[in-house]
Write an enzyme that holds these catalytic residues in place. Structure first.
Site, PDB file in Angstrom:
ATOM      1  N   ASP A  79     -14.373   3.697  16.967  1.00 50.58           N
ATOM      2  CA  ASP A  79     -13.646   3.447  15.729  1.00 50.58           C
ATOM      3  C   ASP A  79     -12.661   2.302  15.882  1.00 50.58           C
ATOM      4  O   ASP A  79     -11.800   2.326  16.752  1.00 50.58           O
ATOM      5  CB  ASP A  79     -12.898   4.718  15.326  1.00 50.58           C
ATOM      6  CG  ASP A  79     -12.257   4.594  13.957  1.00 50.58           C
ATOM      7  OD1 ASP A  79     -12.751   3.786  13.158  1.00 50.58           O
ATOM      8  OD2 ASP A  79     -11.271   5.302  13.706  1.00 50.58           O
ATOM      9  N   CYS A  93     -20.997   1.622   7.340  1.00 52.13           N
ATOM     10  CA  CYS A  93     -20.185   2.380   8.273  1.00 52.13           C
ATOM     11  C   CYS A  93     -19.227   3.193   7.415  1.00 52.13           C
ATOM     12  O   CYS A  93     -19.484   3.432   6.245  1.00 52.13           O
ATOM     13  CB  CYS A  93     -19.454   1.466   9.253  1.00 52.13           C
ATOM     14  SG  CYS A  93     -18.516   0.170   8.477  1.00 52.13           S
ATOM     15  N   ARG A  94     -18.106   3.638   7.993  1.00 47.61           N
ATOM     16  CA  ARG A  94     -17.186   4.419   7.168  1.00 47.61           C
ATOM     17  C   ARG A  94     -16.519   3.511   6.145  1.00 47.61           C
ATOM     18  O   ARG A  94     -16.245   3.892   5.026  1.00 47.61           O
ATOM     19  CB  ARG A  94     -16.133   5.115   8.054  1.00 47.61           C
ATOM     20  CG  ARG A  94     -15.164   5.963   7.270  1.00 47.61           C
ATOM     21  CD  ARG A  94     -14.401   6.894   8.178  1.00 47.61           C
ATOM     22  NE  ARG A  94     -13.871   6.241   9.339  1.00 47.61           N
ATOM     23  CZ  ARG A  94     -12.757   5.515   9.333  1.00 47.61           C
ATOM     24  NH1 ARG A  94     -12.075   5.335   8.225  1.00 47.61           N
ATOM     25  NH2 ARG A  94     -12.315   4.956  10.436  1.00 47.61           N
ATOM     26  N   TYR A  95     -16.211   2.287   6.558  1.00 51.87           N
ATOM     27  CA  TYR A  95     -15.788   1.279   5.594  1.00 51.87           C
ATOM     28  C   TYR A  95     -16.660   0.063   5.791  1.00 51.87           C
ATOM     29  O   TYR A  95     -17.359  -0.067   6.784  1.00 51.87           O
ATOM     30  CB  TYR A  95     -14.309   0.915   5.759  1.00 51.87           C
ATOM     31  CG  TYR A  95     -13.816   0.858   7.160  1.00 51.87           C
ATOM     32  CD1 TYR A  95     -13.033   1.895   7.669  1.00 51.87           C
ATOM     33  CD2 TYR A  95     -14.139  -0.201   7.982  1.00 51.87           C
ATOM     34  CE1 TYR A  95     -12.603   1.855   8.964  1.00 51.87           C
ATOM     35  CE2 TYR A  95     -13.701  -0.234   9.284  1.00 51.87           C
ATOM     36  CZ  TYR A  95     -12.934   0.787   9.781  1.00 51.87           C
ATOM     37  OH  TYR A  95     -12.509   0.745  11.077  1.00 51.87           O
ATOM     38  N   ARG A  96     -16.647  -0.828   4.845  1.00 53.27           N
ATOM     39  CA  ARG A  96     -17.607  -1.920   4.825  1.00 53.27           C
ATOM     40  C   ARG A  96     -17.114  -3.076   5.674  1.00 53.27           C
ATOM     41  O   ARG A  96     -16.704  -4.111   5.186  1.00 53.27           O
ATOM     42  CB  ARG A  96     -17.849  -2.398   3.404  1.00 53.27           C
ATOM     43  CG  ARG A  96     -18.377  -1.331   2.497  1.00 53.27           C
ATOM     44  CD  ARG A  96     -18.389  -1.762   1.051  1.00 53.27           C
ATOM     45  NE  ARG A  96     -19.134  -2.985   0.854  1.00 53.27           N
ATOM     46  CZ  ARG A  96     -18.599  -4.102   0.413  1.00 53.27           C
ATOM     47  NH1 ARG A  96     -17.307  -4.162   0.173  1.00 53.27           N
ATOM     48  NH2 ARG A  96     -19.325  -5.172   0.237  1.00 53.27           N
ATOM     49  N   GLN A 137     -12.692  -6.976  11.252  1.00 55.59           N
ATOM     50  CA  GLN A 137     -11.281  -6.658  11.172  1.00 55.59           C
ATOM     51  C   GLN A 137     -10.441  -7.209  12.305  1.00 55.59           C
ATOM     52  O   GLN A 137      -9.251  -7.429  12.135  1.00 55.59           O
ATOM     53  CB  GLN A 137     -11.099  -5.139  11.126  1.00 55.59           C
ATOM     54  CG  GLN A 137     -11.638  -4.527   9.862  1.00 55.59           C
ATOM     55  CD  GLN A 137     -11.451  -3.037   9.877  1.00 55.59           C
ATOM     56  OE1 GLN A 137     -11.794  -2.367  10.841  1.00 55.59           O
ATOM     57  NE2 GLN A 137     -10.888  -2.508   8.819  1.00 55.59           N
TER      58      GLN A 137
END
Length: 340
Positions: free
Chosen positions: A266, A301-304, A315
């Site tokens: 993560d 994913c959990r966020y794009r 990120q």
């Protein structure tokens, strides 16, 4: 420092490790890009940007408005223009050289403007239930629009997803979307059926740092939005699992493959690149075997962020370096295969 050659970086016989550098460090860790050990670094704010990369951990269903009615600043407008027009095509030789140059990559990462989508573009009642985070929104010009019996009902046509071009400029080769929430599972399956998607690539665990991605697939069989989803086969590999589904809507039946890559930590980068390359190669083989009428591969994913390369979707500097590292190794593999 010991001098390293290009072959040290892209030699595929050893198990290369990801080049990762502390954001605050200006000097390179001893060693080369193929053998450096990963130093876990959390989410950082991109320098030179007035938009923080720290995500707003808004739970689905929150109603607080974010900047509605605000005008784009000159800086944000410049970022939009840059992201719409900017391209940076690298030859293989340039890619290999760039992958070894951590300082240039670090500078390039922080100079790239954020891909900030003004929330006023999506000022629709109830839309917060469709977005995992209120500050991560789809680009308006390339977003996926769901077909609906009521085309005037914006909510019924909306999903937080964008089309992406392929490596050779192919339009709509991929779709990048957020990890489904309990409110958007049905929308995901509508998109899978509408776009004739043959493959889903999932790059997240179901729970990361108390944030959850909905388990949108069944243990056996389930029906969403008139689409019957049935698990046919489950295969477990070292770094990913493969699920093969049969989808049925009306009299039409299709096959869908889901590759679930579970080794991406993560908000950090994986320790090693080869497992991800193996997944890429497996997905490409599956794409070649898919029916000619098949549509885009869906990546989520959990966020794009993790799987696509738009401003702000990568990120951290470490992830930016990792992308170049993996691409360098992948190109080397392709070249070796072509020679053989």
């Amino acid at each position: 420092f010991e001098e390293k050659t290009l072959e040290d970086l892209i030699d595929l016989d050893p198990v290369p490790q990801t080049p990762v550098f502390d954001i605050g460090a200006d000097t390179r860790t001893e060693g080369d890009a193929a053998t450096l050990t990963v130093t876990p670094v959390g989410l950082q704010e991109r320098r030179g940007s007035n938009v923080s990369l720290t995500l707003d951990m808004c739970t689905p269903g929150c109603t607080e408005p974010y900047g509605y009615g605000a005008q784009l600043s000159p800086r944000d407008q410049s970022a939009q223009d840059y992201l719409r027009q900017g391209t940076h095509v690298l030859t293989p030789a340039m890619l290999h050289t760039r992958a070894m140059d951590d300082q240039s990559l670090q500078a390039e990462f922080y100079e790239t403007p954020m891909n900030f989508v003004d929330p006023k573009e999506y000022n629709y009642p109830g839309l917060v239930r469709k977005n995992r985070y209120k500050t991560i929104l789809p680009n308006t010009h390339s977003r996926v629009i769901l077909k609906s019996q009521d085309e005037d009902d914006f909510l019924s046509t909306y999903i937080n997803a964008n089309y992406l071009k392929g490596y050779g400029g192919e339009e709509r080769a991929y779709i990048a979307t957020q990890g489904p929430t309990v409110n958007t599972v049905g929308d995901l399956w509508r998109m899978v059926w509408q776009e004739r998607t043959p493959i889903i690539v999932m790059i997240t665990n179901l729970e990361e740092k108390n944030e959850k991605c909905a388990e949108y697939w069944p243990e056996d069989t389930v029906t969403h939005e008139g689409i019957e989803i049935t698990v046919v086969k489950v295969t477990q590999e070292d770094d990913y699992s493969l699920r093969v589904f049969t989808l049925k809507c009306g009299e039409e039946e299709r096959t869908l493959r889901q590759y679930w890559y579970t080794s991406w930590p993560d908000q950090k980068t994986p320790d090693k690149a080869p497992p991800l390359l193996e997944l890429v190669q497996e997905v490409e083989r599956a794409r070649e075997e898919a029916l000619p009428s098949s549509g885009p591969i869906i990546v989520h994913c959990r966020y794009r962020t993790k799987a696509t390369c738009l401003g702000g979707m990568i990120q951290t500097c470490e992830q930016y370096q990792f992308v170049h590292h993996v691409l360098s190794l992948y190109e080397k593999q392709l070249s070796q295969t072509a020679e053989e």
